[in-house]
Design a protein around this motif. Structure first.
Motif, PDB file in Angstrom:
ATOM      1  N   PRO A  81       0.711  -1.137   0.024  1.00 52.15           N
ATOM      2  CA  PRO A  81       0.088  -0.154  -0.072  1.00 52.15           C
ATOM      3  C   PRO A  81       1.048   1.224   0.126  1.00 52.15           C
ATOM      4  CG  PRO A  81       0.221  -0.826   2.339  1.00 52.15           C
ATOM      5  CD  PRO A  81       0.901  -1.956   1.361  1.00 52.15           C
ATOM      6  N   ASP A  82       0.200   2.236  -0.538  1.00 53.39           N
ATOM      7  CA  ASP A  82       0.770   3.560  -0.457  1.00 53.39           C
ATOM      8  C   ASP A  82      -0.247   4.756  -0.490  1.00 53.39           C
ATOM      9  OD1 ASP A  82       2.604   5.831  -0.263  1.00 53.39           O
ATOM     10  OD2 ASP A  82       4.128   4.771  -1.536  1.00 53.39           O
ATOM     11  N   PHE A  83       0.118   5.843  -0.447  1.00 55.00           N
ATOM     12  CA  PHE A  83      -0.983   7.172  -0.605  1.00 55.00           C
ATOM     13  C   PHE A  83      -2.082   6.674  -1.758  1.00 55.00           C
ATOM     14  CE2 PHE A  83      -2.276  11.706  -1.343  1.00 55.00           C
ATOM     15  CZ  PHE A  83      -3.358  11.698  -0.590  1.00 55.00           C
ATOM     16  N   VAL A  84      -3.171   6.489  -1.635  1.00 59.28           N
ATOM     17  CA  VAL A  84      -4.277   6.049  -2.496  1.00 59.28           C
ATOM     18  C   VAL A  84      -4.452   7.108  -3.778  1.00 59.28           C
ATOM     19  CG1 VAL A  84      -5.682   4.541  -1.014  1.00 59.28           C
ATOM     20  CG2 VAL A  84      -6.381   6.896  -1.269  1.00 59.28           C
ATOM     21  N   MET A  85      -4.199   8.349  -3.419  1.00 59.99           N
ATOM     22  CA  MET A  85      -4.518   9.050  -4.506  1.00 59.99           C
ATOM     23  C   MET A  85      -3.520   9.038  -5.833  1.00 59.99           C
ATOM     24  SD  MET A  85      -7.056  10.422  -3.553  1.00 59.99           S
ATOM     25  CE  MET A  85      -7.353  11.552  -5.024  1.00 59.99           C
ATOM     26  N   TYR A  86      -2.660   8.511  -5.599  1.00 60.03           N
ATOM     27  CA  TYR A  86      -1.414   8.357  -6.622  1.00 60.03           C
ATOM     28  C   TYR A  86      -2.164   7.381  -7.827  1.00 60.03           C
ATOM     29  CZ  TYR A  86       2.125   9.090  -2.919  1.00 60.03           C
ATOM     30  OH  TYR A  86       2.884   9.637  -1.918  1.00 60.03           O
ATOM     31  N   GLU A  87      -2.897   6.265  -7.441  1.00 59.29           N
ATOM     32  CA  GLU A  87      -3.704   5.654  -8.366  1.00 59.29           C
ATOM     33  C   GLU A  87      -4.902   6.367  -8.727  1.00 59.29           C
ATOM     34  OE1 GLU A  87      -5.163   1.126  -8.807  1.00 59.29           O
ATOM     35  OE2 GLU A  87      -4.690   1.657  -6.769  1.00 59.29           O
ATOM     36  N   GLU A  88      -5.355   7.149  -8.021  1.00 56.11           N
ATOM     37  CA  GLU A  88      -6.741   7.768  -8.265  1.00 56.11           C
ATOM     38  C   GLU A  88      -6.434   8.793  -9.491  1.00 56.11           C
ATOM     39  OE1 GLU A  88      -9.931   7.597  -7.444  1.00 56.11           O
ATOM     40  OE2 GLU A  88      -9.479   5.905  -6.218  1.00 56.11           O
ATOM     41  N   THR A 295     -10.098   2.487   8.747  1.00 54.67           N
ATOM     42  CA  THR A 295     -10.505   1.370   8.661  1.00 54.67           C
ATOM     43  C   THR A 295     -10.497   0.952   7.054  1.00 54.67           C
ATOM     44  OG1 THR A 295     -12.830   1.220   8.494  1.00 54.67           O
ATOM     45  CG2 THR A 295     -11.763   0.936  10.601  1.00 54.67           C
ATOM     46  N   TYR A 296     -10.148  -0.413   6.470  1.00 55.23           N
ATOM     47  CA  TYR A 296      -9.770  -0.435   5.114  1.00 55.23           C
ATOM     48  C   TYR A 296     -10.444  -1.686   4.550  1.00 55.23           C
ATOM     49  CZ  TYR A 296      -5.847   2.586   6.349  1.00 55.23           C
ATOM     50  OH  TYR A 296      -5.016   3.567   6.388  1.00 55.23           O
ATOM     51  N   GLU A 297     -11.606  -1.957   5.308  1.00 56.72           N
ATOM     52  CA  GLU A 297     -12.328  -3.248   4.776  1.00 56.72           C
ATOM     53  C   GLU A 297     -12.903  -3.170   3.411  1.00 56.72           C
ATOM     54  OE1 GLU A 297     -15.117  -0.932   7.280  1.00 56.72           O
ATOM     55  OE2 GLU A 297     -13.204  -1.436   7.468  1.00 56.72           O
ATOM     56  N   LYS A 298     -13.213  -1.834   2.977  1.00 53.80           N
ATOM     57  CA  LYS A 298     -13.480  -1.386   1.763  1.00 53.80           C
ATOM     58  C   LYS A 298     -12.612  -0.769   0.873  1.00 53.80           C
ATOM     59  CE  LYS A 298     -18.431  -1.118   3.409  1.00 53.80           C
ATOM     60  NZ  LYS A 298     -19.539  -0.094   3.664  1.00 53.80           N
ATOM     61  N   SER A 299     -11.382  -0.902   0.978  1.00 56.63           N
ATOM     62  CA  SER A 299     -10.341  -0.492   0.331  1.00 56.63           C
ATOM     63  C   SER A 299      -9.934  -1.027  -1.093  1.00 56.63           C
ATOM     64  CB  SER A 299      -9.185  -0.298   1.325  1.00 56.63           C
ATOM     65  OG  SER A 299      -8.490  -1.587   1.316  1.00 56.63           O
ATOM     66  N   GLY A 300     -10.197  -2.352  -1.009  1.00 53.71           N
ATOM     67  CA  GLY A 300      -9.998  -2.976  -2.406  1.00 53.71           C
ATOM     68  C   GLY A 300      -8.831  -3.423  -2.420  1.00 53.71           C
ATOM     69  N   ILE A 301      -7.968  -3.200  -1.480  1.00 50.51           N
ATOM     70  CA  ILE A 301      -6.414  -3.343  -1.251  1.00 50.51           C
ATOM     71  C   ILE A 301      -6.459  -4.716  -0.183  1.00 50.51           C
ATOM     72  CG2 ILE A 301      -4.188  -2.791  -0.650  1.00 50.51           C
ATOM     73  CD1 ILE A 301      -4.983   0.168  -1.182  1.00 50.51           C
ATOM     74  N   PRO A 302      -6.353  -5.944  -0.560  1.00 49.02           N
ATOM     75  CA  PRO A 302      -6.522  -7.065   0.130  1.00 49.02           C
ATOM     76  C   PRO A 302      -5.594  -7.013   1.406  1.00 49.02           C
ATOM     77  CG  PRO A 302      -6.510  -7.827  -2.150  1.00 49.02           C
ATOM     78  CD  PRO A 302      -6.109  -6.440  -2.060  1.00 49.02           C
ATOM     79  N   CYS A 303      -4.356  -6.586   1.206  1.00 46.92           N
ATOM     80  CA  CYS A 303      -3.300  -6.767   2.135  1.00 46.92           C
ATOM     81  C   CYS A 303      -3.474  -5.912   3.449  1.00 46.92           C
ATOM     82  CB  CYS A 303      -2.026  -6.462   1.837  1.00 46.92           C
ATOM     83  SG  CYS A 303      -1.626  -4.641   1.093  1.00 46.92           S
TER      84      CYS A 303
END
Length: 332
Positions: A81-88, A295-303
């Motif tokens: 993982p890293d800052f989600v906005m890079y991918e956005e 929390t990250y249960e809906k993040s789409g990032i399994p790890c």
């Protein structure tokens, strides 16, 4: 709910009276030419940098977006993982994104990163240093080697140092036309709502980044408040030291209260990242008692779906949080 999910400062750096004085003195009817110059000089003086090589935008997000527009048309490399906005932002402009995932213990295989750079030749590698959401600092040798590999074919290294001010001994960083440094006044400066992001590099690269700059990237009040804070360096340093103290207190609470039964990653930031079978249960208990962690249960990032991240709060709020955690531990 008490917000401990956005890595913000729990307190303001200025008093109500100071903010009111600044607002009254701010000339909203005029464009921001003088105000942006004032902030540039104040920021450069505080950090001992060349004001000609610094520019501001509406948060670091705007700089990330500009890099996505301007820096090549090849793939973009990031860690996961890293800052989600890079991918956005990559998705906004239909840019290919390549992600190097972490190991099960949330460490990274840096040799794999080198191999991907040599094979895929990304237009740029963007990395938060320290990592968000994990909190750890990447080795300086890793950062330098990625810069060297990218320079061989004209790629860029973007260092997102949103949390570097929390690091006790910041590492040396590479320099050159291919290295871009992003910083923010949102975290340790306590100005998240003002949306002030900073980019710096060489003259050549700053000209490129500023080729699509807005003529007035920030509003006058934001500029005035930030400049005032930076023009009082001793006071600002004391405020930053207090943020670091709260960060140390947060880490101490989690390590002492639950470090034996769930994993708490070492952190060089103003947050802690927890994982393990019991981490979601503790997170829900804390939510039920009036605090909102990330929390990250809906993040789409399994790890990280079973991980929970907590950021700093006031002393009183942290004391209450420690008691809530102890109550949870006792009922296991």
């Amino acid at each position: 709910m008490i917000r401990i999910n956005k890595n913000e400062s729990p307190i303001r750096a200025l008093t109500d009276e100071e903010i009111a004085e600044i607002a009254v003195a701010t000339r909203f009817q005029e464009y921001t030419d003088d105000a942006i110059d004032r902030l540039t000089e104040a920021y450069a003086a505080f950090h001992g940098e060349d004001p000609a090589l610094i520019a501001f935008a509406n948060g670091s997000d705007e700089w990330i977006q500009k890099c996505t527009i301007l820096l090549g048309d090849g793939p973009i490399l990031m860690l996961e993982p890293d800052f989600v906005m890079y991918e956005e932002y990559a998705a906004q402009f239909q840019r290919e994104i390549i992600k190097v995932p972490c190991r099960a213990d949330y460490s990274f295989d840096y040799e794999q990163v080198y191999a991907v750079i040599e094979k895929e030749k990304p237009s740029y590698f963007i990395v938060s240093q320290p990592n968000n959401p994990l909190g750890g600092l990447h080795p300086a040798a890793f950062i330098q080697k990625t810069a060297d590999l990218l320079a061989q074919y004209g790629g860029y290294l973007i260092l997102d140092e949103a949390y570097m001010d929390f690091v006790d001994n910041p590492p040396a960083r590479p320099v050159g036309d291919h290295v871009i440094l992003l910083r923010t006044l949102s975290k340790i400066y306590g100005l998240a709502g003002l949306r002030i992001g900073i980019a710096s590099s060489t003259e050549k690269t700053m000209q490129l980044l500023n080729s699509i700059a807005h003529p007035y990237p920030l509003n006058t009040l934001s500029l005035s408040i930030a400049a005032f804070l930076l023009e009082h360096p001793e006071r600002l340093r004391a405020f930053m030291a207090d943020q670091r103290r709260l960060s140390a207190k947060l880490k101490k609470i989690f390590n002492e209260e639950v470090g034996a039964i769930l994993s708490v990653l070492p952190s060089e930031t103003n947050f802690v990242f927890t994982y393990g079978e019991l981490a979601p249960a503790l997170g829900q208990w804390i939510i039920d008692h009036g605090y909102q962690p990330r929390t990250y249960e809906k993040s789409g990032i399994p790890c990280i779906e079973k991980a929970v991240r907590y950021s700093i709060a006031t002393d009183e709020q942290l004391d209450a949080l420690a008691e809530i955690i102890r109550e949870w531990r006792e009922q296991l």
